[in-house]
Scaffold this motif. Structure first.
Motif, PDB file in Angstrom:
ATOM      1  N   SER A 129      12.910  12.114  -4.074  1.00  0.00           N
ATOM      2  CA  SER A 129      12.541  11.572  -5.385  1.00  0.00           C
ATOM      3  C   SER A 129      11.214  10.835  -5.250  1.00  0.00           C
ATOM      4  O   SER A 129      11.096   9.882  -4.473  1.00  0.00           O
ATOM      5  CB  SER A 129      13.620  10.618  -5.897  1.00  0.00           C
ATOM      6  N   SER A 130      10.217  11.275  -6.012  1.00  0.00           N
ATOM      7  CA  SER A 130       8.840  10.809  -5.841  1.00  0.00           C
ATOM      8  C   SER A 130       8.432   9.846  -6.941  1.00  0.00           C
ATOM      9  O   SER A 130       8.802  10.020  -8.108  1.00  0.00           O
ATOM     10  CB  SER A 130       7.895  12.015  -5.838  1.00  0.00           C
ATOM     11  N   ILE A 131       7.673   8.806  -6.561  1.00  0.00           N
ATOM     12  CA  ILE A 131       7.048   7.916  -7.535  1.00  0.00           C
ATOM     13  C   ILE A 131       5.610   7.649  -7.105  1.00  0.00           C
ATOM     14  O   ILE A 131       5.294   7.637  -5.909  1.00  0.00           O
ATOM     15  CB  ILE A 131       7.815   6.582  -7.709  1.00  0.00           C
ATOM     16  N   ALA A 132       4.733   7.458  -8.083  1.00  0.00           N
ATOM     17  CA  ALA A 132       3.339   7.091  -7.805  1.00  0.00           C
ATOM     18  C   ALA A 132       3.252   5.573  -7.695  1.00  0.00           C
ATOM     19  O   ALA A 132       3.770   4.852  -8.548  1.00  0.00           O
ATOM     20  CB  ALA A 132       2.432   7.595  -8.907  1.00  0.00           C
ATOM     21  N   VAL A 133       2.600   5.091  -6.639  1.00  0.00           N
ATOM     22  CA  VAL A 133       2.499   3.650  -6.427  1.00  0.00           C
ATOM     23  C   VAL A 133       1.046   3.204  -6.291  1.00  0.00           C
ATOM     24  O   VAL A 133       0.778   2.099  -5.827  1.00  0.00           O
ATOM     25  CB  VAL A 133       3.310   3.221  -5.186  1.00  0.00           C
ATOM     26  N   GLY A 134       0.118   4.033  -6.705  1.00  0.00           N
ATOM     27  CA  GLY A 134      -1.299   3.685  -6.642  1.00  0.00           C
ATOM     28  C   GLY A 134      -2.126   4.913  -6.944  1.00  0.00           C
ATOM     29  O   GLY A 134      -1.604   5.993  -7.221  1.00  0.00           O
ATOM     30  N   ASP A 135      -3.421   4.750  -6.907  1.00  0.00           N
ATOM     31  CA  ASP A 135      -4.340   5.845  -7.175  1.00  0.00           C
ATOM     32  C   ASP A 135      -4.326   6.806  -5.987  1.00  0.00           C
ATOM     33  O   ASP A 135      -4.900   6.523  -4.929  1.00  0.00           O
ATOM     34  CB  ASP A 135      -5.748   5.293  -7.405  1.00  0.00           C
ATOM     35  N   GLY A 136      -3.642   7.927  -6.152  1.00  0.00           N
ATOM     36  CA  GLY A 136      -3.527   8.880  -5.061  1.00  0.00           C
ATOM     37  C   GLY A 136      -2.531   8.495  -3.995  1.00  0.00           C
ATOM     38  O   GLY A 136      -2.546   9.061  -2.908  1.00  0.00           O
ATOM     39  N   VAL A 137      -1.644   7.534  -4.278  1.00  0.00           N
ATOM     40  CA  VAL A 137      -0.626   7.101  -3.315  1.00  0.00           C
ATOM     41  C   VAL A 137       0.749   7.511  -3.841  1.00  0.00           C
ATOM     42  O   VAL A 137       1.144   7.113  -4.938  1.00  0.00           O
ATOM     43  CB  VAL A 137      -0.667   5.580  -3.084  1.00  0.00           C
ATOM     44  N   GLU A 138       1.477   8.299  -3.053  1.00  0.00           N
ATOM     45  CA  GLU A 138       2.790   8.812  -3.448  1.00  0.00           C
ATOM     46  C   GLU A 138       3.849   8.305  -2.484  1.00  0.00           C
ATOM     47  O   GLU A 138       3.680   8.318  -1.269  1.00  0.00           O
ATOM     48  CB  GLU A 138       2.783  10.342  -3.434  1.00  0.00           C
TER      49      GLU A 138
ATOM     50  N   ALA B 206      -8.769   7.025  -2.311  1.00  0.00           N
ATOM     51  CA  ALA B 206      -9.125   6.179  -3.454  1.00  0.00           C
ATOM     52  C   ALA B 206      -8.707   4.741  -3.222  1.00  0.00           C
ATOM     53  O   ALA B 206      -9.424   3.792  -3.580  1.00  0.00           O
ATOM     54  CB  ALA B 206      -8.481   6.723  -4.734  1.00  0.00           C
ATOM     55  N   GLU B 207      -7.534   4.543  -2.634  1.00  0.00           N
ATOM     56  CA  GLU B 207      -7.092   3.201  -2.264  1.00  0.00           C
ATOM     57  C   GLU B 207      -6.112   3.327  -1.105  1.00  0.00           C
ATOM     58  O   GLU B 207      -5.500   4.380  -0.908  1.00  0.00           O
ATOM     59  CB  GLU B 207      -6.445   2.475  -3.443  1.00  0.00           C
ATOM     60  N   PRO B 208      -5.959   2.252  -0.310  1.00  0.00           N
ATOM     61  CA  PRO B 208      -5.061   2.344   0.843  1.00  0.00           C
ATOM     62  C   PRO B 208      -3.601   2.325   0.410  1.00  0.00           C
ATOM     63  O   PRO B 208      -3.257   1.902  -0.691  1.00  0.00           O
ATOM     64  CB  PRO B 208      -5.412   1.097   1.667  1.00  0.00           C
ATOM     65  N   LEU B 209      -2.751   2.776   1.302  1.00  0.00           N
ATOM     66  CA  LEU B 209      -1.309   2.651   1.132  1.00  0.00           C
ATOM     67  C   LEU B 209      -0.937   1.204   1.414  1.00  0.00           C
ATOM     68  O   LEU B 209      -1.280   0.659   2.469  1.00  0.00           O
ATOM     69  CB  LEU B 209      -0.632   3.606   2.106  1.00  0.00           C
TER      70      LEU B 209
END
Length: 352
Positions: free
Chosen positions: A235-244, A264-267
């Motif tokens: 189950s996937s959610i986005a937690v930032g710009d380009g962070v999954e 785009a931004e760090p994890l």
């Protein structure tokens, strides 16, 4: 407390090959065939040892004994580090076997807990399959007869295997996978198992009739014929710009997540219990409030609870394994992301 590097145990079982080094890129392995690398272990006789910083030379068991809350978080009082992780190269086929659940482990094996596990598939050849669980309607007598005859497909479910999917395997479930399959495995801290094969997995030598009958006697006492788990994509959610963030599996014994990030931004991830961080992508820089480490391909760091958070500069592709509070760590984020309660019930039902 700071990010801990740990020694790795490499096991030369007969089903192994060279894929952990040659395809995953793990360094420092011996030239001989390797079936498993134990990345984080508190199993007796296979305990990881810290190799960096002030705690270098201490076993994981010693660190837990000396700083239980610093390592595992407030209120932890367990006797062992509760989670074991491995890379597994099933160049050949694993033996058909099972691991006891908690009740059977205590009653029959004299062990404090059983071994529920999960497999996250990193690579699989086209047409790869796994055996997992007994077919519906198979009686104990029919199962025993098929195991004696080594006719596994007559009684066990054969499932398709695809990279990126995960299978949660409760204790008591007969299973096998391979060939040509690379797996990241997370499980309870235990090495108990019962085999159905006529050969030893350590060296391929034959198992005699008397030993085989005794093995099957114990296996049948531990087998759960009702367990029929299936692979899931997570189950996937986005937690930032380009962070999954992908929740791969979760249950009372462990949770496993896969995080990917671009540039785009760090994890960034905050946590309150120890996290086993394994890198399945390109080398990355791992930063916490108490330290910074370069993490190469197929390498692992143990992040103590006291670190509190981690930042990883992308591009990154990493796994986090940990002992969860299911409401706080799993259900809460998925509910906040809009997943329905019906899905969460299925998610947790298949995950312990």
């Amino acid at each position: 407390m700071y990010p801990l590097r740990l020694t790795v145990t490499a096991r030369p079982l007969v089903f192994g090959g060279h894929a952990i080094a040659r395809r995953l890129g793990k360094r420092g392995l011996p030239d001989w065939s390797v079936a498993e690398t134990w990345e984080c272990s508190d199993v007796e006789d296979h305990r990881s040892v810290v190799t960096n910083g002030p705690l270098a030379g201490r076993t994981l068991h010693q660190v837990l004994s000396e700083q239980p809350e610093g390592l595992m978080g407030a209120g932890f009082s367990g006797a062992r580090f509760p989670v074991l992780t491995k890379f597994i190269d099933a160049a050949g086929t694993l033996p058909v076997h099972l691991h006891a659940d908690d009740e059977a482990a205590r009653r029959l094996e004299g062990q404090p807990n059983g071994k529920t596990e999960a497999w996250h598939i990193l690579e699989a050849a086209p047409g790869a399959t796994a055996l997992c669980g007994v077919k519906e309607g198979i009686t104990a007598g029919r199962l025993r007869a098929a195991l004696e005859a080594q006719d596994f497909d007559a009684v066990l479910r054969r499932l398709p295997v695809r990279a990126g999917e995960t299978l949660y395997v409760p204790g008591g479930t007969l299973h096998s996978f391979g060939p040509d399959t690379l797996v990241y495995e997370i499980e309870q801290t235990s090495d108990i198992q019962q085999h159905a094969m006529r050969w030893h997995m350590e060296d391929g030598s034959p198992v005699g009739d008397q030993e085989h009958r005794a093995n099957l006697d114990m296996l049948m006492r531990q087998a759960d014929l009702a367990n029929r788990p299936d692979f899931t994509p997570g189950s996937s959610i986005a937690v930032g710009d380009g962070v999954e963030r992908v929740f791969l599996c979760a249950g009372p014994y462990f949770a496993l997540e896969r995080w990917r990030a671009g540039t785009a931004e760090p994890l960034r991830h905050a946590f309150t219990t120890a996290h086993i961080l394994s890198n399945v992508g390109a080398p990355v820089r791992v930063r916490t409030g108490t330290g910074s480490e370069e993490l190469g391909r197929a390498e692992t760091l143990l992040l103590p609870a006291a670190c509190g958070d981690v930042e990883i500069t992308g591009p990154s592709d990493v796994l986090f394994g940990y002992l969860p509070d299911l409401d706080r760590d799993v259900r809460g984020p998925l509910l906040a992301a809009g997943y329905p309660l019906s899905l969460l019930r299925r998610f947790t039902a298949t995950s312990g």
